[in-house]
Design a protein around this motif. Structure first.
Motif, mmCIF file in Angstrom:
data_model
loop_
_atom_site.group_PDB
_atom_site.id
_atom_site.type_symbol
_atom_site.label_atom_id
_atom_site.label_comp_id
_atom_site.label_asym_id
_atom_site.label_seq_id
_atom_site.Cartn_x
_atom_site.Cartn_y
_atom_site.Cartn_z
ATOM 1 N N THR A 52 0.842 -1.192 0.000
ATOM 2 C CA THR A 52 0.000 0.000 0.000
ATOM 3 C C THR A 52 0.879 1.244 0.000
ATOM 4 O O THR A 52 1.767 1.393 0.849
ATOM 5 N N LEU A 53 0.641 2.119 -0.985
ATOM 6 C CA LEU A 53 1.335 3.396 -1.078
ATOM 7 C C LEU A 53 0.409 4.492 -0.565
ATOM 8 O O LEU A 53 -0.779 4.514 -0.905
ATOM 9 N N PHE A 54 0.952 5.402 0.223
ATOM 10 C CA PHE A 54 0.174 6.520 0.754
ATOM 11 C C PHE A 54 0.698 7.811 0.129
ATOM 12 O O PHE A 54 1.900 8.082 0.178
ATOM 13 N N ILE A 55 -0.199 8.598 -0.452
ATOM 14 C CA ILE A 55 0.175 9.859 -1.088
ATOM 15 C C ILE A 55 -0.291 11.020 -0.213
ATOM 16 O O ILE A 55 -1.417 11.024 0.297
ATOM 17 N N LYS A 56 0.597 11.976 -0.059
ATOM 18 C CA LYS A 56 0.266 13.200 0.673
ATOM 19 C C LYS A 56 0.902 14.379 -0.043
ATOM 20 O O LYS A 56 2.104 14.357 -0.323
ATOM 21 N N ASP A 57 0.103 15.364 -0.368
ATOM 22 C CA ASP A 57 0.600 16.592 -1.007
ATOM 23 C C ASP A 57 1.438 16.291 -2.245
ATOM 24 O O ASP A 57 2.495 16.900 -2.474
ATOM 25 N N GLY A 58 0.984 15.328 -3.045
ATOM 26 C CA GLY A 58 1.645 15.057 -4.312
ATOM 27 C C GLY A 58 2.927 14.271 -4.227
ATOM 28 O O GLY A 58 3.688 14.200 -5.199
ATOM 29 N N ARG A 59 3.200 13.654 -3.071
ATOM 30 C CA ARG A 59 4.398 12.835 -2.910
ATOM 31 C C ARG A 59 4.030 11.513 -2.242
ATOM 32 O O ARG A 59 3.000 11.414 -1.574
ATOM 33 N N ILE A 60 4.896 10.508 -2.400
ATOM 34 C CA ILE A 60 4.728 9.267 -1.663
ATOM 35 C C ILE A 60 5.120 9.538 -0.215
ATOM 36 O O ILE A 60 6.273 9.863 0.083
ATOM 37 N N TYR A 61 4.162 9.412 0.669
ATOM 38 C CA TYR A 61 4.370 9.719 2.087
ATOM 39 C C TYR A 61 4.928 8.508 2.834
ATOM 40 O O TYR A 61 5.805 8.624 3.691
ATOM 41 N N HIS A 62 4.427 7.321 2.473
ATOM 42 C CA HIS A 62 4.820 6.107 3.185
ATOM 43 C C HIS A 62 4.367 4.902 2.359
ATOM 44 O O HIS A 62 3.527 5.031 1.467
ATOM 45 N N GLU A 63 4.923 3.737 2.650
ATOM 46 C CA GLU A 63 4.417 2.518 2.042
ATOM 47 C C GLU A 63 4.481 1.384 3.048
ATOM 48 O O GLU A 63 5.342 1.370 3.938
ATOM 49 N N LEU A 64 3.537 0.465 2.921
ATOM 50 C CA LEU A 64 3.465 -0.703 3.781
ATOM 51 C C LEU A 64 3.442 -1.958 2.921
ATOM 52 O O LEU A 64 2.854 -1.968 1.840
ATOM 53 N N TYR A 65 4.074 -3.014 3.439
ATOM 54 C CA TYR A 65 4.018 -4.328 2.798
ATOM 55 C C TYR A 65 3.226 -5.265 3.694
ATOM 56 O O TYR A 65 3.425 -5.292 4.910
ATOM 57 N N ARG A 66 2.364 -6.050 3.081
ATOM 58 C CA ARG A 66 1.534 -6.960 3.861
ATOM 59 C C ARG A 66 2.340 -8.131 4.416
ATOM 60 O O ARG A 66 2.168 -8.529 5.568
ATOM 61 N N GLY A 67 3.232 -8.678 3.603
ATOM 62 C CA GLY A 67 4.018 -9.811 4.062
ATOM 63 C C GLY A 67 3.132 -10.957 4.518
ATOM 64 O O GLY A 67 2.207 -11.362 3.811
ATOM 65 N N ASP A 68 3.377 -11.452 5.732
ATOM 66 C CA ASP A 68 2.615 -12.580 6.273
ATOM 67 C C ASP A 68 1.477 -12.141 7.189
ATOM 68 O O ASP A 68 0.853 -12.974 7.856
ATOM 69 N N LEU A 69 1.190 -10.846 7.216
ATOM 70 C CA LEU A 69 0.136 -10.356 8.097
ATOM 71 C C LEU A 69 -1.238 -10.842 7.640
ATOM 72 O O LEU A 69 -1.502 -11.010 6.444
ATOM 73 N N SER A 70 -2.128 -11.033 8.590
ATOM 74 C CA SER A 70 -3.510 -11.346 8.268
ATOM 75 C C SER A 70 -4.189 -10.097 7.710
ATOM 76 O O SER A 70 -3.680 -8.970 7.865
ATOM 77 N N LEU A 71 -5.335 -10.288 7.070
ATOM 78 C CA LEU A 71 -6.101 -9.137 6.579
ATOM 79 C C LEU A 71 -6.406 -8.168 7.711
ATOM 80 O O LEU A 71 -6.282 -6.950 7.556
ATOM 81 N N LYS A 72 -6.793 -8.701 8.862
ATOM 82 C CA LYS A 72 -7.171 -7.861 10.001
ATOM 83 C C LYS A 72 -5.984 -7.038 10.490
ATOM 84 O O LYS A 72 -6.101 -5.822 10.722
ATOM 85 N N ASP A 73 -4.830 -7.683 10.639
ATOM 86 C CA ASP A 73 -3.655 -6.971 11.154
ATOM 87 C C ASP A 73 -3.140 -5.947 10.139
ATOM 88 O O ASP A 73 -2.714 -4.846 10.516
ATOM 89 N N TYR A 74 -3.177 -6.321 8.864
ATOM 90 C CA TYR A 74 -2.717 -5.380 7.839
ATOM 91 C C TYR A 74 -3.672 -4.195 7.743
ATOM 92 O O TYR A 74 -3.233 -3.049 7.605
#
Length: 251
Positions: free
Chosen positions: A213-235
């Motif tokens: 998941t990529l997060f955009i803020k003010d026209g830039r990539i603010y942060h990104e997350l990888y799901r990896g082995d996380l469950s849907l709930k935890d991710y």
């Protein structure tokens, strides 16, 4: 293998005016073949502009946007339309089906525009009917089926061209939670079969189905997350926490 490569992409509206608007300031990221990427951000952050550039509906003002070896900024208007038909699939929030056509003809439409032989259309629709479980509704009309069923037809239409990249713009935004889950599970299956997906969404529940998941803020990539082995709930919880930080102005 890298399918999509964006390097320092900017998009400025009205650049020669007294008040230019910089919708995208500096976007850099890559998407590998077979990835499933969600894009999130507040309203006005640049999500739709970014999707439009990847979809060849707009051109970047500066920077490079390369999809499967093609520099999207180098495409003329006519070439861009052809490229969309041949290499991209689209799923929209409000389905965008034509009520005057049967569901089958709606699915065929991209191939009709590409002047594909009827035999090709018939061959390509068969596995989609089974995979998307639309055999009972394929010969009805959009007005005769539910919203979730319409979205299944729209997904079939997006996939029938065998696109390099499937672009989904709020694909569950017009659906109730149960139907949304059904559609997201279909996206999971489609991705598991090798289809690369980029989905713009405001929903943490929807984004939790993506692998990144990529997060955009003010026209830039603010942060990104990888799901990896996380469950849907935890991710989903991680996504929600990141969105809350973004919304509250955290750095």
């Amino acid at each position: 293998m890298t399918l999509l490569n964006l390097q320092h992409v900017q998009r400025v509206y009205n650049p020669n005016s007294a008040n230019p608007v910089m919708a995208l300031k500096d976007i850099t990221f890559k998407v590998e073949e077979g990835e499933y990427v969600a894009i999130m951000g507040e309203s006005g952050a640049g999500k739709s502009t970014l999707l439009n550039i990847i979809a060849t509906l707009e051109q970047a003002t500066n920077g490079q946007a390369i999809l499967n070896g093609q520099d999207l900024r180098q495409l003329s208007k006519d070439d861009a339309a052809r490229y969309r038909r041949e290499h991209l699939g689209f799923v929209f929030q409000h389905f965008n089906l034509l009520d005057s056509l049967s569901n089958r003809d709606n699915v065929y439409l991209p191939l009709v525009l590409a002047k594909a032989p009827v035999a090709t259309m018939e061959e390509r629709i068969k596995p989609l009917i089974d995979r998307l479980r639309i055999n009972k509704i394929i010969d009805r009309f959009p007005s005769e089926i539910s919203g979730g069923q319409q979205q299944r037809i729209a997904i079939a239409r997006a996939l029938i061209t065998h696109p390099d990249l499937l672009l989904a713009d709020e694909p569950t935004g017009a659906l109730d939670s149960n139907t949304s889950n059904e559609i997201l599970e279909l996206f999971d299956e489609v991705n598991a079969n090798g289809q690369t997906i980029i989905m713009v969404t405001h929903s943490a529940a929807a984004a939790s189905h993506a692998k990144r998941t990529l997060f955009i803020k003010d026209g830039r990539i603010y942060h990104e997350l990888y799901r990896g082995d996380l469950s849907l709930k935890d991710y989903q919880q991680q996504i929600s926490q990141t969105m809350m930080t973004l919304t509250n102005g955290g750095e």
